[in-house]
Design an enzyme around this catalytic site. Structure first.
Site, short mmCIF file in Angstrom:
data_model
loop_
_atom_site.label_atom_id
_atom_site.label_comp_id
_atom_site.label_asym_id
_atom_site.label_seq_id
_atom_site.Cartn_x
_atom_site.Cartn_y
_atom_site.Cartn_z
CD GLU A 105 -9.03 -1.42 4.09
OE1 GLU A 105 -8.51 -1.22 5.21
OE2 GLU A 105 -9.35 -0.51 3.33
NE ARG A 121 -10.42 12.04 4.67
CZ ARG A 121 -10.34 10.77 4.30
NH1 ARG A 121 -11.10 10.32 3.32
NH2 ARG A 121 -9.50 9.95 4.88
CG HIS A 134 -13.22 3.30 3.42
ND1 HIS A 134 -13.95 4.24 4.10
CD2 HIS A 134 -11.92 3.58 3.65
CE1 HIS A 134 -13.13 5.07 4.70
NE2 HIS A 134 -11.90 4.71 4.45
CG ASN A 160 -1.85 1.14 1.29
OD1 ASN A 160 -1.82 2.03 0.45
ND2 ASN A 160 -2.73 1.14 2.29
NE ARG A 198 -6.24 1.64 0.05
CZ ARG A 198 -6.20 2.79 0.68
NH1 ARG A 198 -5.07 3.25 1.18
NH2 ARG A 198 -7.28 3.51 0.81
#
Ligand code: AMP
Length: 405
Positions: free
Chosen positions: A389, A244, A183, A7, A94
């Site tokens: 993940e 965010r 996600h 990743n 990823r």
């Protein structure tokens, strides 16, 4: 089959090396992170299973040098876990944004690379870093099979009514401005894992997954397919997050830009990196743990932020129950929802009217391992499922690499 999962961020490489015997039988050989690539001093934290962790501080100029360092560490006679590079069968990456090009994982070739490059427009912070990661692997292991898994792919099953914005249609035609979600790998994993754990047939189910971490999103999943999700064109839409702002009246953006004389880049930076927990706490913290501590000490602002967090999740879950005309299972996952039983309790308390009931004792203890936190009498099952993940990426990489042989 030994799979390296990568990743790549703009200044970091996270990795896991897994020995995959099958989808469900596997072992983690090592994991680690190389941070601060391109800065005067980089840091590698390498955790080999069954051996002492290694922390190395040294300058690493770019991702190519960084990837070589990671791979060399994996075969190091003292800290390594495999004998040679030849032991690695395939590499899975990823990728944050695959737009409408990718609805599943694929083997990397020139066409795939071109499309990931086109998608850089939609994920300017992430996709360029992922491309650097693919290039860096090719540099050291030119013959190896590389697979890419997209955060957006799982949401490609959304219908146009769920993914279109009510903007002039030409912006979709010209620029593909629409909702893509994010996600996806996590929502896919916890919905399947949660359904299996709760004894629900995923192909005949209505599931809502709440991925609540530093980035957060909620997804409605019908018969195993994503039908709606809270993140949109970018991972900014939806609920409050660490830094965010989530959804707000779009006129706020132009209003503030005019009032404060902000450029588009500055405004984007404020909404993505200076808002959410961090912005509402006036720079105190983007970390949920600090907010919980402060709330316990009587801090009213921390309480306001955490109340908004619960309210945002509640509105999304409620909306998705209506959208699917019911729900069989609600799943909580990711850093905040896995580690804060009160969030799961408070969100579910808002659905008491429809017969959702949490077992307070089980909920309070649920951490690290899959758990059903609803009571047997609850009309809807509720689960806490730690996300993984990397495992999804490793599984996809294994299947695609096997298919190629
Ligand atoms: P993630 O992005 O999934 O890694 O989640 C990061 C968020 O999870 C941060 O806001 C942390 O405060 C929160 N978190 C992680 N571990 C814990 C913990 N043990 N207790 C409470 N919150 C946690």
């Amino acid at each position: 089959m030994i799979i390296l999962v990568i990743n790549c961020g703009s200044s970091s490489i996270k990795y896991q090396l897994l020995d995959m015997k099958s989808d469900d039988v596997y072992s983690l050989l090592a994991k680690g992170i190389l941070e601060r690539i391109g800065m005067p001093m980089s840091k590698l934290t390498h955790k080999p299973t069954g051996k002492d962790p290694l922390v190395l501080e040294m300058p690493v100029s770019d991702h190519k040098v960084g990837m070589k360092l990671v791979l060399d560490t994996l075969i190091d006679p003292v800290h390594g876990v495999i004998g040679s590079f030849a032991d690695i069968d395939a590499v899975g990456h990823r990728i944050v944004q695959g737009a409408e090009y990718f609805s599943g994982s694929v083997i990397v070739d020139d066409d795939v690379i071109d499309k990931i490059r086109i998608c850089c427009d939609y994920a300017p912070l992430h996709n360029p870093a992922h491309l650097l990661g693919i290039e860096a692997v090719s540099n050291v292991l030119p013959e190896i099979t590389q697979v890419v898994t997209f955060d957006t792919a799982f949401h490609q099953t959304m219908e146009p009514a769920a993914y279109m914005y009510a903007l002039p249609y030409e912006y979709y035609s010209k620029y593909r401005v629409r909702r893509y979600g994010a996600h996806g790998t996590s929502h896919l994993y916890v919905s399947h894992e949660g359904a299996a754990f709760a004894g629900i047939d995923i192909n005949n189910s209505k599931i809502i997954t709440c991925h609540i971490g530093n980035g957060s999103s909620v997804t409605a999943i019908k018969n195993g397919k994503s039908v709606d999700t809270s993140m949109g064109f970018t991972p900014l839409e939806g609920m409050i997050m660490g830094t965010r702002c989530g959804t707000m009246d779009p006129n706020v953006v132009t209003y503030l830009m005019k009032k404060e004389g902000l450029t588009p880049d500055q405004m984007t930076d404020i909404m993505n990196k200076k808002s959410g927990f961090l912005g509402m706490s006036e720079g105190v913290t983007s970390d949920c743990r600090d907010l919980v501590d402060r709330r316990e000490a009587g801090d009213k602002r921390a309480k306001l932020i955490l109340d908004k967090l619960v309210l945002d999740i509640t509105k999304l879950v409620g909306g998705y129950i209506a959208e699917m005309n019911g729900v069989d299972l609600i799943v909580f996952t990711a850093g905040i929802a896995e580690n804060n039983p009160w969030i799961r309790r408070d969100v579910c308390a808002n659905f008491g009217y429809m017969g959702i009931e949490i077992d307070e004792e089980v909920n309070a203890k649920a951490r690290r391992d899959n758990a059903i936190i609803s009571t047997p009498a609850s009309k809807v099952k509720v689960a806490m499922i730690p996300t993984d993940e990397e495992l999804v990426i490793a599984r996809d990489t294994m299947h695609l690499a096997e298919g190629r042989k």
